[in-house]
Enzyme design. Structure first.
Site, PDB file in Angstrom:
ATOM      1  N   ASP A 181       0.827  -1.210   0.000  1.00 43.58           N
ATOM      2  CA  ASP A 181       0.000   0.000   0.000  1.00 43.58           C
ATOM      3  C   ASP A 181       0.858   1.256   0.000  1.00 43.58           C
ATOM      4  O   ASP A 181       0.591   2.215  -0.687  1.00 43.58           O
ATOM      5  CB  ASP A 181      -0.910   0.018   1.238  1.00 43.58           C
ATOM      6  CG  ASP A 181      -1.917  -1.121   1.212  1.00 43.58           C
ATOM      7  OD1 ASP A 181      -2.101  -1.694   0.130  1.00 43.58           O
ATOM      8  OD2 ASP A 181      -2.499  -1.420   2.254  1.00 43.58           O
ATOM      9  N   CYS A 215      -1.240   3.710 -11.758  1.00 46.08           N
ATOM     10  CA  CYS A 215      -1.443   3.278 -10.372  1.00 46.08           C
ATOM     11  C   CYS A 215      -2.647   4.084  -9.905  1.00 46.08           C
ATOM     12  O   CYS A 215      -3.640   4.138 -10.610  1.00 46.08           O
ATOM     13  CB  CYS A 215      -0.188   3.471  -9.523  1.00 46.08           C
ATOM     14  SG  CYS A 215       0.695   5.018  -9.796  1.00 46.08           S
ATOM     15  N   ALA A 217      -2.393   7.608  -8.751  1.00 39.87           N
ATOM     16  CA  ALA A 217      -2.160   8.953  -9.294  1.00 39.87           C
ATOM     17  C   ALA A 217      -1.425   8.916 -10.631  1.00 39.87           C
ATOM     18  O   ALA A 217      -1.416   9.900 -11.366  1.00 39.87           O
ATOM     19  CB  ALA A 217      -1.364   9.785  -8.294  1.00 39.87           C
ATOM     20  N   GLY A 218      -0.771   7.791 -10.928  1.00 45.36           N
ATOM     21  CA  GLY A 218      -0.040   7.678 -12.191  1.00 45.36           C
ATOM     22  C   GLY A 218       1.308   8.350 -12.166  1.00 45.36           C
ATOM     23  O   GLY A 218       1.798   8.802 -13.207  1.00 45.36           O
ATOM     24  N   ILE A 219       1.946   8.407 -10.981  1.00 41.05           N
ATOM     25  CA  ILE A 219       3.265   9.049 -10.906  1.00 41.05           C
ATOM     26  C   ILE A 219       4.276   8.270 -10.066  1.00 41.05           C
ATOM     27  O   ILE A 219       5.454   8.231 -10.400  1.00 41.05           O
ATOM     28  CB  ILE A 219       3.161  10.504 -10.371  1.00 41.05           C
ATOM     29  CG1 ILE A 219       2.422  10.560  -9.032  1.00 41.05           C
ATOM     30  CG2 ILE A 219       2.507  11.406 -11.385  1.00 41.05           C
ATOM     31  CD1 ILE A 219       2.320  11.967  -8.435  1.00 41.05           C
ATOM     32  N   GLY A 220       3.853   7.643  -8.972  1.00 39.57           N
ATOM     33  CA  GLY A 220       4.788   6.969  -8.065  1.00 39.57           C
ATOM     34  C   GLY A 220       5.212   5.603  -8.556  1.00 39.57           C
ATOM     35  O   GLY A 220       6.296   5.403  -9.091  1.00 39.57           O
ATOM     36  N   ARG A 221       4.335   4.616  -8.385  1.00 35.37           N
ATOM     37  CA  ARG A 221       4.630   3.260  -8.842  1.00 35.37           C
ATOM     38  C   ARG A 221       4.784   3.216 -10.362  1.00 35.37           C
ATOM     39  O   ARG A 221       5.637   2.489 -10.886  1.00 35.37           O
ATOM     40  CB  ARG A 221       3.509   2.309  -8.397  1.00 35.37           C
ATOM     41  CG  ARG A 221       3.399   2.171  -6.895  1.00 35.37           C
ATOM     42  CD  ARG A 221       2.207   1.302  -6.506  1.00 35.37           C
ATOM     43  NE  ARG A 221       1.283   2.035  -5.656  1.00 35.37           N
ATOM     44  CZ  ARG A 221       0.273   1.479  -5.008  1.00 35.37           C
ATOM     45  NH1 ARG A 221       0.061   0.177  -5.105  1.00 35.37           N
ATOM     46  NH2 ARG A 221      -0.529   2.197  -4.251  1.00 35.37           N
ATOM     47  N   GLN A 262       7.693   9.045  -6.267  1.00 40.00           N
ATOM     48  CA  GLN A 262       7.115   9.858  -5.194  1.00 40.00           C
ATOM     49  C   GLN A 262       7.871   9.829  -3.878  1.00 40.00           C
ATOM     50  O   GLN A 262       7.638  10.674  -3.025  1.00 40.00           O
ATOM     51  CB  GLN A 262       5.671   9.405  -4.946  1.00 40.00           C
ATOM     52  CG  GLN A 262       4.672  10.030  -5.878  1.00 40.00           C
ATOM     53  CD  GLN A 262       4.398  11.468  -5.508  1.00 40.00           C
ATOM     54  OE1 GLN A 262       3.671  11.762  -4.577  1.00 40.00           O
ATOM     55  NE2 GLN A 262       4.990  12.391  -6.234  1.00 40.00           N
TER      56      GLN A 262
END
EC number: 3.1.3.48
Length: 432
Positions: A181, A215, A217-221, A262
């Site tokens: 998570d 994911c 937000a579409g930025i971290g994973r 992130q």
């Protein structure tokens, strides 16, 4: 290898947080005017994650071409990705319209629908029970053909049909189901096994449109996945594989979508994945079998998500500037929610053990400021509710603050007695 030495030096110094902050400060900043238009507000999952105007994907709709998605075009690697947020209930049709228009063959999903009791993504593909979904707003039909469930990922074969033209295409849906998570996978073996499954499917080849990666937000994973893939591709293409600089590649990718990677942990994991993946690039084909073995993909998958207990009934705070804030509102999506909430929690809950405590000091001030600034999420709402300890003072405190009702009466009696005694004495002196 230079990258391995660099990794060891940073690890030893506990310097990941500082390096991550440097990348954040150097990253490009471009306008996001279209994303901020009032008509597009309900198409954004997070208020602070928007596509840049120059790299956003445009739908072929006449009335509104907006979708929260960005085209990442890595020229040297000759690889393109579409990074997007997890679809909202009102943007599932737009999502599949984008897949159709961009001629994408693969979709990579790196989150679960529900994480920590919060909805992170709408159910945008049909489940076994229903088999198909029809998106009336975009005139598309999606059918589930097959599903291969592994211990930590699932591969689905889908058929996407344009109902207007009767044309149908095969879409492969790669769903990584066990990414923590908050944080990163325990080791790069399972991640690399998954990445190479996507590669072997041909979904990343240039003969198809860009692969869609998302994911929440579409930025971290999503950024972690694309960064590792691009770096491994560059190492394979260059004569000197050690010349690949992960930080430079990440900064280049951030020119196309804000906030990629992130946390400092995700940056560290990207290094680990590239270093391990480089063994295959260098000619050691046996490592791929090792990754598969270490990932235990043939074990039974974990149980399905158990819904969280129901939340307390809605309560409202005192009116403030004419508005009431709602506590514990259970929205499927809230455009006012901030992705910074996830970022702060990720920093607090998923720091790698190798990162020294003193290295986090450079982030503490920034984190505190951002904690004060975040105002729309559940975290801030809960912070405004008194804790049990605050609501239950100790016995001594209760005694100290308990109102004593007989005190005013006693004071009045004493004053009346004093006045009566004084009057009597005056009478005796004056008249006797």
């Amino acid at each position: 290898m230079e990258m391995e030495k660099e990794f060891e030096q940073i690890d030893k110094a506990g310097n990941w947080a500082a390096i991550y902050q440097d990348i954040r400060h150097e990253a490009s900043d471009f306008p996001c005017r279209i994303a901020k238009l009032p008509k597009n507000k309900n198409r954004n999952r997070y208020r602070d994650v928007s596509p840049f105007d120059h790299s956003r994907i445009k739908l072929h709709q006449e009335d509104n071409d907006y979708i929260n998605a960005s085209l990442i075009k890595m020229e040297e690697a000759q690889r393109s990705y579409i990074l997007t947020q997890g679809p909202l209930p009102n943007t599932c049709g737009h999502f599949w319209e984008m897949v159709w228009e961009q001629k994408s063959r693969g979709v990579v999903m790196l989150n679960r629908i529900m994480e920590k009791g919060s909805l992170k993504c709408a159910q945008y593909w049909p489940q076994k029970e229903e088999k198909e979904m029809v998106f009336d707003d975009t005139n598309l039909k999606l059918t589930l053909i097959s599903e291969d469930v592994k211990s930590y990922y699932t591969v689905r074969q889908l058929e996407l049909e344009n109902l207007a033209t009767q044309e149908a295409r095969e879409i492969l849906h790669f769903h990584y189901t066990t990414w923590p998570d908050f944080g990163v996978p325990e080791s790069p073996a399972s991640f690399l096994n998954f990445l190479f499954k996507v590669r072997e499917s041909g979904s990343l080849s240039p003969e198809h449109g860009p692969i869609v990666v998302h994911c929440s937000a579409g930025i971290g994973r999503s950024g972690t996945f694309c960064l590792a893939d691009t770096c491994l591709l560059l190492m394979d293409k260059r004569k000197d594989p050690s010349s690949v600089d992960i930080k430079k590649v990440l900064l280049e990718m951030r020119r196309f979508r804000m906030g990629l990677i992130q946390t400092a942990d995700q940056l560290r994991f990207s290094y680990l994945a590239v270093i391990e993946g480089a063994k295959f690039i260098m000619g050691d084909s046996s490592v791929q079998d090792q990754w598969k073995e270490l990932s235990h993909e043939d074990l039974e998958p974990p149980p399905e998500h158990v819904p969280p207990p129901p939340r307390p009934p809605k309560r409202t705070l005192e009116p403030h500037n004419g508005k009431c804030k709602e506590l514990f509102s259970n929205h499927q999506w809230v455009s006012e929610e901030s992705c910074e909430d996830e970022d702060i929690l990720a920093r607090e809950e998923s720091r790698a053990p190798s990162i020294a405590v003193h290295s986090m000091s450079s982030m503490s001030q920034d984190t505190e400021v951002r904690k004060r600034m975040v105002g729309g999420g559940l975290q801030s709402a809960q912070a405004s509710v008194p804790t049990e300890e605050e609501l239950s003072p100790t016995e001594e405190e209760q005694k100290a603050h308990r109102p004593v009702h007989w005190k005013p009466f006693l004071v009045n009696v004493c004053m009346a007695t004093a006045l009566a005694t004084g009057a009597y004495l005056c009478y005796r002196v004056c008249f006797h």
